[in-house]
Enzyme design. Structure first.
Site, mmCIF file in Angstrom:
data_model
loop_
_atom_site.group_PDB
_atom_site.id
_atom_site.type_symbol
_atom_site.label_atom_id
_atom_site.label_comp_id
_atom_site.label_asym_id
_atom_site.label_seq_id
_atom_site.Cartn_x
_atom_site.Cartn_y
_atom_site.Cartn_z
ATOM 1 N N TYR A 124 -1.348 -1.025 10.320
ATOM 2 C CA TYR A 124 -1.672 -1.403 9.111
ATOM 3 C C TYR A 124 -0.307 -0.815 8.067
ATOM 4 O O TYR A 124 0.067 -1.771 7.192
ATOM 5 C CB TYR A 124 -2.725 -0.664 8.362
ATOM 6 N N SER A 178 0.703 -1.335 0.109
ATOM 7 C CA SER A 178 0.107 -0.167 -0.178
ATOM 8 C C SER A 178 0.951 1.244 -0.107
ATOM 9 O O SER A 178 1.863 1.030 0.492
ATOM 10 C CB SER A 178 -0.954 0.029 1.290
HETATM 11 P P1 NAD Z 1 -11.965 -5.864 0.736
HETATM 12 O O1 NAD Z 1 -12.131 -6.014 1.917
HETATM 13 O O2 NAD Z 1 -12.990 -5.505 -0.259
HETATM 14 O O3 NAD Z 1 -11.629 -7.453 0.183
HETATM 15 C C1 NAD Z 1 -10.537 -8.164 0.960
HETATM 16 C C2 NAD Z 1 -10.877 -9.731 0.501
HETATM 17 O O4 NAD Z 1 -10.108 -10.459 1.434
HETATM 18 C C3 NAD Z 1 -12.541 -9.988 1.221
HETATM 19 O O5 NAD Z 1 -13.161 -10.913 0.373
HETATM 20 C C4 NAD Z 1 -12.077 -10.965 2.711
HETATM 21 O O6 NAD Z 1 -13.154 -12.083 2.896
HETATM 22 C C5 NAD Z 1 -10.724 -11.553 2.319
HETATM 23 N N1 NAD Z 1 -9.991 -11.868 3.342
HETATM 24 C C6 NAD Z 1 -9.792 -11.369 4.434
HETATM 25 N N2 NAD Z 1 -9.017 -12.133 5.469
HETATM 26 C C7 NAD Z 1 -8.492 -12.943 4.636
HETATM 27 C C8 NAD Z 1 -8.111 -14.165 5.109
HETATM 28 N N3 NAD Z 1 -7.555 -14.350 6.359
HETATM 29 N N4 NAD Z 1 -7.856 -15.359 4.161
HETATM 30 C C9 NAD Z 1 -8.477 -15.158 3.042
HETATM 31 N N5 NAD Z 1 -9.294 -14.053 2.600
HETATM 32 C C10 NAD Z 1 -9.078 -13.058 3.393
HETATM 33 O O7 NAD Z 1 -10.574 -5.310 0.551
HETATM 34 P P2 NAD Z 1 -9.756 -4.501 -0.686
HETATM 35 O O8 NAD Z 1 -9.925 -3.092 -0.584
HETATM 36 O O9 NAD Z 1 -10.241 -5.184 -2.105
HETATM 37 O O10 NAD Z 1 -8.256 -4.756 -0.417
HETATM 38 C C11 NAD Z 1 -7.468 -5.906 -0.707
HETATM 39 C C12 NAD Z 1 -6.205 -5.725 -0.535
HETATM 40 O O11 NAD Z 1 -5.610 -4.459 -1.231
HETATM 41 C C13 NAD Z 1 -5.759 -5.697 0.930
HETATM 42 O O12 NAD Z 1 -4.583 -6.346 1.206
HETATM 43 C C14 NAD Z 1 -5.788 -4.089 1.100
HETATM 44 O O13 NAD Z 1 -4.719 -4.088 2.209
HETATM 45 C C15 NAD Z 1 -4.980 -3.801 -0.017
HETATM 46 N N6 NAD Z 1 -5.135 -2.278 -0.243
HETATM 47 C C16 NAD Z 1 -6.501 -1.733 -0.425
HETATM 48 C C17 NAD Z 1 -6.588 -0.326 -0.480
HETATM 49 C C18 NAD Z 1 -7.786 0.503 -0.704
HETATM 50 O O14 NAD Z 1 -7.986 1.401 -0.584
HETATM 51 N N7 NAD Z 1 -9.196 -0.371 -0.732
HETATM 52 C C19 NAD Z 1 -5.315 0.452 -0.702
HETATM 53 C C20 NAD Z 1 -4.194 -0.008 -0.498
HETATM 54 C C21 NAD Z 1 -4.086 -1.361 -0.387
#
Ligand code: NAD
Length: 257
Positions: free
Chosen positions: A154, A141
């Site tokens: 985080y 991130s």
């Molecule tokens: P989201 O919550 O929409 O999706 C995350 C998915 O991961 C969910 O379906 C959840 O059930 C699954 N998950 C959570 N814990 C788990 C586990 N222990 N085992 C297997 N699956 C698991 O989130 P998102 O926004 O799509 O984020 C996806 C990734 O991108 C994450 O790693 C997040 O940190 C990263 N990220 C997101 C953003 C943002 O702004 N959305 C920014 C930077 C990084």
């Protein structure tokens, strides 16, 4: 078709960025192994892929559970004979400054976000080493690079993922395995929607505050990150090794004042 005949494993593919990327990979010809800890969400992604004519299989596993991840990788290899692309995407958010965070909450964020990259890699890499081919994409991130208020656990977890990416790349370059990281800014997904609801009284003010720290007038979309993931997964990025790829609307490198 940029991923014709490739097999891709995407963790946390039941929602947000993981779901959109799984769909994108499938549209580009990959057979996608959809992992999630939520069966309902994972199956929904598989259904969406199949409805669009793509190929996918759901494998349930919590990425923090070594035995479950090992079994998942075994199942994936049995079904597809190989994994060409591993996208370590699953992650959870963590809000709070150090003095506000309970030790259990700290451990949970580190476990899902860092151990959850370590374990799938640990069990997939030997198969890639054997074939002397593979691409791994780790979800970091932009908070790995900048200080952001009340994101201690985080940002520590995402900084660890970035460091791990570089270290993995050095270890596996000789096996023709590439390892790169994605560093998104704020991307509108269920993860961010929940965080906005929890952290701000007024959602409009929340979005305005986020827009203020980036150059783009828009928040990111899951498609923006899926496009970057596709680039890292494909041959188009064949000279990228151990690199951070920013998809952040100008948070890290921009300053408009
Ligand atoms: P989201 O919550 O929409 O999706 C995350 C998915 O991961 C969910 O379906 C959840 O059930 C699954 N998950 C959570 N814990 C788990 C586990 N222990 N085992 C297997 N699956 C698991 O989130 P998102 O926004 O799509 O984020 C996806 C990734 O991108 C994450 O790693 C997040 O940190 C990263 N990220 C997101 C953003 C943002 O702004 N959305 C920014 C930077 C990084």
């Amino acid at each position: 078709m940029k991923l014709q005949n490739k097999v891709a494993l995407v963790t946390g593919a039941g929602s947000g960025i993981g779901q959109t990327t799984a769909e994108r990979f499938a549209m580009e010809g990959a057979f996608v192994i959809v992992n999630d800890v939520s069966e309902r969400s994972g199956l929904e992604t598989v259904e969406r892929i199949r409805e669009s004519g793509g190929k996918a299989l759901f494998l349930l596993a919590d990425v923090t559970d070594a035995a479950a991840v090992q079994a998942m990788v075994g199942e994936a290899i049995k079904a597809c004979t190989r994994i060409d692309i591993l996208f370590n995407n699953a992650g959870i958010s963590g809000v709070g400054a150090i003095h506000e965070i309970e030790p259990e909450a700290w451990d949970r964020v580190m476990s899902v976000n860092v151990r959850g990259v370590f374990l799938p890699s640990k069990y997939v890499v030997p198969h890639m080493m054997e074939r002397r081919a593979g691409t791994i994409i780790n979800m970091s991130s932009c908070v790995a690079e900048i200080g952001l208020a009340r994101r201690a656990s985080y940002s520590a977890s995402k900084g660890a993922v970035l460091a791990l990416t570089k270290s993995m790349q050095v270890d596996y370059a000789k096996y023709n395995i590439r390892v790169n990281a994605l560093l998104p800014g704020t991307i509108m997904t269920p993860f961010v929607e929940a965080y906005l609801e929890r952290s701000y009284d007024d959602p409009e003010a929340a979005i305005a505050a986020i827009q203020k720290r980036q150059l783009s007038g828009q928040l990111g979309k899951p498609e923006d990150v899926a496009n970057a993931a596709l680039f890292l997964a494909s041959e188009e990025s064949s000279f990228m090794m151990g690199s951070p790829l920013y998809i952040d609307g100008g948070i890290v490198f921009g300053k408009d004042a």
